[in-house]
Design a protein around this motif. Structure first.
Motif, PDB file in Angstrom:
ATOM      1  N   MET A 132       0.833  -1.209   0.000  1.00 18.73           N
ATOM      2  CA  MET A 132       0.000   0.000   0.000  1.00 18.73           C
ATOM      3  C   MET A 132       0.865   1.256   0.000  1.00 18.73           C
ATOM      4  SD  MET A 132      -3.057  -0.596   2.668  1.00 18.73           S
ATOM      5  CE  MET A 132      -3.324  -2.269   3.165  1.00 18.73           C
ATOM      6  N   PHE A 133       1.872   1.281   0.857  1.00 15.44           N
ATOM      7  CA  PHE A 133       2.734   2.458   0.965  1.00 15.44           C
ATOM      8  C   PHE A 133       3.498   2.706  -0.332  1.00 15.44           C
ATOM      9  CE2 PHE A 133       6.805   4.461   2.034  1.00 15.44           C
ATOM     10  CZ  PHE A 133       6.331   5.663   2.522  1.00 15.44           C
ATOM     11  N   VAL A 134       4.032   1.645  -0.939  1.00 15.58           N
ATOM     12  CA  VAL A 134       4.785   1.808  -2.185  1.00 15.58           C
ATOM     13  C   VAL A 134       3.863   2.319  -3.294  1.00 15.58           C
ATOM     14  CG1 VAL A 134       6.002   0.536  -4.015  1.00 15.58           C
ATOM     15  CG2 VAL A 134       6.573   0.132  -1.614  1.00 15.58           C
ATOM     16  N   HIS A 135       2.688   1.735  -3.439  1.00 17.91           N
ATOM     17  CA  HIS A 135       1.752   2.192  -4.468  1.00 17.91           C
ATOM     18  C   HIS A 135       1.341   3.639  -4.212  1.00 17.91           C
ATOM     19  CE1 HIS A 135      -2.118   2.751  -6.540  1.00 17.91           C
ATOM     20  NE2 HIS A 135      -1.617   1.923  -7.449  1.00 17.91           N
ATOM     21  N   ALA A 136       0.982   3.956  -2.970  1.00 21.13           N
ATOM     22  CA  ALA A 136       0.543   5.316  -2.635  1.00 21.13           C
ATOM     23  C   ALA A 136       1.666   6.331  -2.835  1.00 21.13           C
ATOM     24  CB  ALA A 136       0.034   5.373  -1.192  1.00 21.13           C
ATOM     25  N   SER A 137       2.902   5.910  -2.660  1.00 24.28           N
ATOM     26  CA  SER A 137       4.044   6.811  -2.860  1.00 24.28           C
ATOM     27  C   SER A 137       4.327   7.052  -4.334  1.00 24.28           C
ATOM     28  CB  SER A 137       5.307   6.234  -2.215  1.00 24.28           C
ATOM     29  OG  SER A 137       5.196   6.214  -0.833  1.00 24.28           O
ATOM     30  N   LEU A 138       4.138   6.039  -5.159  1.00 24.24           N
ATOM     31  CA  LEU A 138       4.509   6.137  -6.572  1.00 24.24           C
ATOM     32  C   LEU A 138       3.376   6.604  -7.478  1.00 24.24           C
ATOM     33  CD1 LEU A 138       6.634   2.870  -6.908  1.00 24.24           C
ATOM     34  CD2 LEU A 138       7.451   5.209  -6.531  1.00 24.24           C
ATOM     35  N   ARG A 139       2.119   6.371  -7.096  1.00 26.06           N
ATOM     36  CA  ARG A 139       0.974   6.681  -7.961  1.00 26.06           C
ATOM     37  C   ARG A 139       0.722   8.180  -7.974  1.00 26.06           C
ATOM     38  NH1 ARG A 139      -2.311   7.583 -11.385  1.00 26.06           N
ATOM     39  NH2 ARG A 139      -4.267   6.507 -11.754  1.00 26.06           N
ATOM     40  N   LEU A 140       0.743   8.757  -9.163  1.00 32.65           N
ATOM     41  CA  LEU A 140       0.444  10.177  -9.307  1.00 32.65           C
ATOM     42  C   LEU A 140      -1.051  10.403  -9.113  1.00 32.65           C
ATOM     43  CD1 LEU A 140       2.643  10.939 -12.435  1.00 32.65           C
ATOM     44  CD2 LEU A 140       3.137  11.529 -10.057  1.00 32.65           C
ATOM     45  N   ARG A 141      -1.398  11.533  -8.532  1.00 35.39           N
ATOM     46  CA  ARG A 141      -2.809  11.834  -8.284  1.00 35.39           C
ATOM     47  C   ARG A 141      -3.446  12.432  -9.533  1.00 35.39           C
ATOM     48  NH1 ARG A 141      -2.392  15.461  -3.081  1.00 35.39           N
ATOM     49  NH2 ARG A 141      -0.719  16.318  -4.283  1.00 35.39           N
ATOM     50  N   ASN A 142      -4.774  12.300  -9.616  1.00 37.91           N
ATOM     51  CA  ASN A 142      -5.507  12.924 -10.705  1.00 37.91           C
ATOM     52  C   ASN A 142      -6.532  13.881 -10.106  1.00 37.91           C
ATOM     53  OD1 ASN A 142      -7.668  11.290  -9.843  1.00 37.91           O
ATOM     54  ND2 ASN A 142      -7.194   9.707 -11.347  1.00 37.91           N
ATOM     55  N   ILE A 143      -7.277  14.572 -10.950  1.00 38.39           N
ATOM     56  CA  ILE A 143      -8.232  15.573 -10.486  1.00 38.39           C
ATOM     57  C   ILE A 143      -9.330  14.947  -9.630  1.00 38.39           C
ATOM     58  CG2 ILE A 143      -9.961  17.253 -11.247  1.00 38.39           C
ATOM     59  CD1 ILE A 143      -7.080  18.150 -11.699  1.00 38.39           C
TER      60      ILE A 143
END
Length: 188
Positions: free
Chosen positions: A133-144
């Motif tokens: 979860m932490f790795v995905h949340a750290s790497l995934r760019l946010r969208n609108i």
């Protein structure tokens, strides 16, 4: 306000091509923290599904150790949250060094579980889902849409399980907490 379960996001949104992933700016911890919190809130149901699958597999292979491990982690988490709300020193530590606070919970859980039972169950059944979860949340760019949904939760329009956990850890996005403070002042 009643707790609402966040919707399950489409898997192609959750895990799209590499163009929607990027390393966080390690020099700007606040921005990285906001990205992690934002993604944890937005993709919380997807994270729950992935974690449930991993916990189920490990739990099937070693059910008693999984129950012991889960119980220890929950009790340690609740103990740390309770202590941080009643002790100013821990509250300041949690606010200034959120990662240290979570690592302390995990290390305390690890040592208790190593005393009580199988450490590998802890590593694969509890720590691996949290790490993913932490790795995905750290790497995934946010969208609108991600940012909009998080602002709605942050100003109190809706409450989700991950929002409750992040509130207990005092981890909110900086802009969300500023908006919420402003709205509460206006209401007074």
């Amino acid at each position: 306000m009643e707790v609402q379960v966040a919707p399950l996001r489409a898997w192609d949104d959750f895990f799209p091509g590499s163009d929607r992933f990027a390393l966080p700016d390690l020099k700007d911890i606040s921005k990285w923290n906001n990205r992690v919190v934002s993604n944890l809130l937005y993709y919380q149901t997807n994270y729950l599904m992935v974690a449930a699958a991993l916990v189920s597999i490990v739990g099937f292979l070693s059910p008693l150790n999984m129950v012991i491990g889960g119980t220890v982690v929950v009790l340690v988490f609740l103990g740390f949250v309770w202590m941080s709300h009643n002790k100013d020193v821990l509250r300041k530590l949690k606010k200034q060094y959120p990662t240290t606070f979570v690592v302390a919970i995990m290390l305390s859980s690890y040592f208790l579980i190593s005393y009580l039972g199988d450490v590998m169950v802890f590593m694969f059944g509890i720590t691996l889902p949290l790490l993913l979860m932490f790795v995905h949340a750290s790497l995934r760019l946010r969208n609108i849409q991600n940012k909009l949904q998080n602002k709605m939760e942050g100003i109190g329009l809706k409450k989700t399980p991950m929002g409750i956990i992040l509130d207990a850890l005092e981890q909110q996005e900086d802009s969300i907490s500023k908006i919420a403070d402003y709205i509460s002042k206006v209401k007074e």
